[in-house]
Write an enzyme that holds these catalytic residues in place. Structure first.
Site, PDB file in Angstrom:
ATOM      1  N   HIS A 264       0.963  -1.164  -0.018  1.00 43.95           N
ATOM      2  CA  HIS A 264       0.004  -0.022  -0.130  1.00 43.95           C
ATOM      3  C   HIS A 264       0.866   1.246   0.051  1.00 43.95           C
ATOM      4  O   HIS A 264       0.540   2.154  -1.024  1.00 43.95           O
ATOM      5  CB  HIS A 264      -0.805  -0.009   1.329  1.00 43.95           C
ATOM      6  CG  HIS A 264      -1.856   1.088   1.298  1.00 43.95           C
ATOM      7  ND1 HIS A 264      -3.071   1.021   0.879  1.00 43.95           N
ATOM      8  CD2 HIS A 264      -1.473   2.510   1.917  1.00 43.95           C
ATOM      9  CE1 HIS A 264      -3.800   2.245   1.195  1.00 43.95           C
ATOM     10  NE2 HIS A 264      -3.150   2.988   1.734  1.00 43.95           N
ATOM     11  N   GLU A 265       1.775   1.323   1.012  1.00 39.75           N
ATOM     12  CA  GLU A 265       2.657   2.622   1.050  1.00 39.75           C
ATOM     13  C   GLU A 265       3.579   2.757  -0.086  1.00 39.75           C
ATOM     14  O   GLU A 265       3.862   3.961  -0.581  1.00 39.75           O
ATOM     15  CB  GLU A 265       3.392   2.745   2.296  1.00 39.75           C
ATOM     16  CG  GLU A 265       2.498   2.563   3.607  1.00 39.75           C
ATOM     17  CD  GLU A 265       1.405   3.517   3.578  1.00 39.75           C
ATOM     18  OE1 GLU A 265       1.488   4.679   3.289  1.00 39.75           O
ATOM     19  OE2 GLU A 265       0.441   3.394   4.319  1.00 39.75           O
ATOM     20  N   HIS A 268       1.546   4.722  -2.707  1.00 42.66           N
ATOM     21  CA  HIS A 268       1.746   5.984  -2.494  1.00 42.66           C
ATOM     22  C   HIS A 268       3.214   6.580  -3.051  1.00 42.66           C
ATOM     23  O   HIS A 268       3.337   7.644  -3.631  1.00 42.66           O
ATOM     24  CB  HIS A 268       1.613   6.316  -1.163  1.00 42.66           C
ATOM     25  CG  HIS A 268       0.108   6.111  -0.581  1.00 42.66           C
ATOM     26  ND1 HIS A 268      -0.737   6.984  -1.188  1.00 42.66           N
ATOM     27  CD2 HIS A 268      -0.447   5.653   0.412  1.00 42.66           C
ATOM     28  CE1 HIS A 268      -1.967   6.551  -0.481  1.00 42.66           C
ATOM     29  NE2 HIS A 268      -1.823   5.857   0.558  1.00 42.66           N
ATOM     30  N   GLU A 294      -4.847   7.762  -3.092  1.00 43.23           N
ATOM     31  CA  GLU A 294      -5.058   6.484  -2.326  1.00 43.23           C
ATOM     32  C   GLU A 294      -5.394   5.586  -3.571  1.00 43.23           C
ATOM     33  O   GLU A 294      -5.404   4.270  -3.462  1.00 43.23           O
ATOM     34  CB  GLU A 294      -6.219   6.876  -1.449  1.00 43.23           C
ATOM     35  CG  GLU A 294      -6.754   5.613  -0.638  1.00 43.23           C
ATOM     36  CD  GLU A 294      -5.845   5.275   0.473  1.00 43.23           C
ATOM     37  OE1 GLU A 294      -4.735   6.035   0.621  1.00 43.23           O
ATOM     38  OE2 GLU A 294      -5.831   4.163   1.078  1.00 43.23           O
TER      39      GLU A 294
HETATM   40 ZN    ZN Z   1      -3.189   5.144   2.055  1.00 41.60          ZN
END
Ligand code: ZN
Length: 501
Positions: A264-265, A268, A294
């Site tokens: 997830h990160e 980003h 996101e």
């Molecule tokens: Zn996030």
């Protein structure tokens, strides 16, 4: 005009440097700082926030922008300089309304609240942080007061993270999404529960971290321009386009927490690492909205990282890393375990189908707190009530209730969560556009190859930074406005197959 543009860029670079220095302090606060540093750190971050704000809202910046705006209008619509002037002007109009003292007070308060929260959550002690949260609510309302003309107190906060949106538009969108999701959740949860015990064995920390890092290296996260450290609540932060860091947390009794938060990160971070280098030091060198940001984290975490082709490639590698735990587990059992749909308590660990229900109830609670329908002392109970009505379960305590997310304890109340669901919606829309342009992407994922997908995202999304607003970007890359249909179709297809519904 060129001299004025250069003068503006020089000032913006100093603003950027002060802000980046503050980001380093924030990263350290959330990773390595000993508890004794908390009070001074809050003050230091407050001082830097004040200086950054004062420098940016200086009347000289306003004069330069006034002089440059007609020039921007004379440039081709697609010009980077025109975009820089336009975006900086919008930021200036917004920030000049907010006094620097208020910015400093909020930053100081937020730093102190974050510190108390890091102890309140493990101690299950909402009362210890409640007085601070009361003040956060007060500051959040005062912030909205600087922007008269809003429909709802949350609107100025929402506009700050997802420009152009407001409480009423988010509510309408969420209502539409909820109508599609609730029957799907009901159909799935009436099936026999999936056995996910395979991922809930003991997985040593070092091997967990090493495996996550090996995947994001394949994704294309650039370790020459980033690193990963441990924290309480995973986040990504950027000090420059050459230094975009990620954080994670590890549970040794659950393989999924560190792994999927890492994917997830990294999503980003790859967005930020992909921004054009010549935007460095300007307001263009950022993600364009919370929702678009996101969408990138959720795309790499879920659409790619929880897909069957992905695990056809990576499961043998994971088995090799954890032969004792996974040697006898089949790919199918593992795939079902990591996509188990269940009514659960923790948003960040929630499956793709129920995740948005977690977001929607937080969004509603924020609105109720801001407009006074809900008192802070009743927030923990209101939280439990919403989990009971929306998800059919209740947390045994506040630790896994109202204390679970850092957002309100490390920021303001309002606009903190809607971006998570906007991101889910957009992740499917962007992925559809990418695979329509390059149908081979799906096969490549099954070979652990991500160049085509990463390249398409860099070309169409990442490089532009804030040059285009979220709605302009979505229009340009997908040929229309944001729509929930691709996301609903994605969920129905994937989970219809998994659960026979
Ligand atoms: Zn996030």
């Amino acid at each position: 005009m060129e001299a004025k543009l250069n003068a503006l860029k020089a000032r913006l670079l100093e603003v950027n440097d002060l802000g980046s220095a503050n980001a380093v302090l924030g990263w350290d606060q959330a990773t390595y700082m000993p508890p004794g540093g908390a009070e001074a750190r809050a003050r230091q971050m407050s001082t830097l926030a004040r200086l950054t704000h004062e420098k940016f809202t200086d009347a000289a910046v306003g004069h330069l922008l006034d002089d440059l705006r007609p020039y921007a209008d004379s440039l081709p619509a697609d010009s980077d300089d025109a975009a820089l002037i336009r975006v900086t002007w919008r930021d200036y109009q917004r920030f000049v309304r907010v006094p620097s003292d208020f910015v400093a007070e909020t930053a100081n308060h937020t730093g102190l609240t974050y510190d108390v929260w890091t102890r309140a959550r493990p101690a299950n002690d909402f009362e210890s942080v409640r007085p601070l949260l009361e003040k956060t609510l007060d500051l959040s309302r005062r912030f909205s007061g600087f922007f008269p003309g809003y429909e709802h107190l949350a609107d100025p906060h929402i506009d700050l993270s997802d420009e152009g949106m407001k409480a009423s538009t988010v509510r309408a969108l969420f209502g539409e999404l909820r109508n599609a999701l609730v029957p799907l959740v009901q159909a799935i949860t009436s099936q026999p529960p999936v056995d996910n015990s395979a991922v809930l064995q003991r997985y040593p920390e070092a091997e967990q971290l090493a495996f996550g890092l090996s995947v994001i290296r394949d994704y294309g996260y650039d370790f020459e321009r980033g690193r990963q450290d441990k924290t309480h609540h995973p986040f990504m932060t950027k000090f420059s386009l050459g230094d975009v860091r990620i954080t994670t947390r590890v549970q040794e009794n659950d393989l999924t927490d560190a792994l999927f938060s890492t994917l997830h990160e990294a999503g980003h971070a790859m967005y930020e690492q992909g921004i054009r280098r010549d935007y460095e030091g300007t307001p263009l060198a950022d993600g364009t909205s919370a929702g678009v940001h996101e969408s990138q984290s959720r795309l790499w975490e879920n659409i790619v990282g929880r897909s069957r082709p992905f695990w056809e490639h990576y499961f043998p590698k994971l088995q090799a890393a954890f032969p004792q735990q996974l040697g006898d587990v089949s790919l199918e059992t593992f795939y079902r375990a990591i996509n188990k749909v269940q009514r659960s308590l923790i948003r960040t660990d929630a499956d793709e189908v129920t995740y948005n229900l977690h977001v929607m109830l937080r969004f509603d609670l924020e609105l109720d707190l801001l407009d006074g329908k809900l008192e802070m002392r009743h927030l923990p109970d209101a939280w439990h009530d919403r989990y009971r009505s929306d998800l059919g379960i209740t947390a045994p305590d506040d630790r896994d209730g109202v204390l679970q997310d850092v957002h309100w304890y490390g920021g303001t109340i309002g606009g903190a969560f809607q971006g998570d669901t906007l991101g889910n919606i957009l992740s499917a829309q962007f992925y559809d556009a990418a695979t329509q342009a390059h149908p081979a992407i799906k096969d490549e994922i099954g070979q652990g190859k991500f160049d085509t997908l990463h390249g398409w995202l860099r070309e169409n999304v990442y490089q532009h930074g804030r040059k285009y607003t979220a709605s302009e970007l979505v229009e340009r890359t997908t040929g229309g406005p944001m729509r929930i249909e691709p996301y609903i179709a994605y969920l129905r297809m994937k989970y219809g197959e998994l659960y026979n519904v």
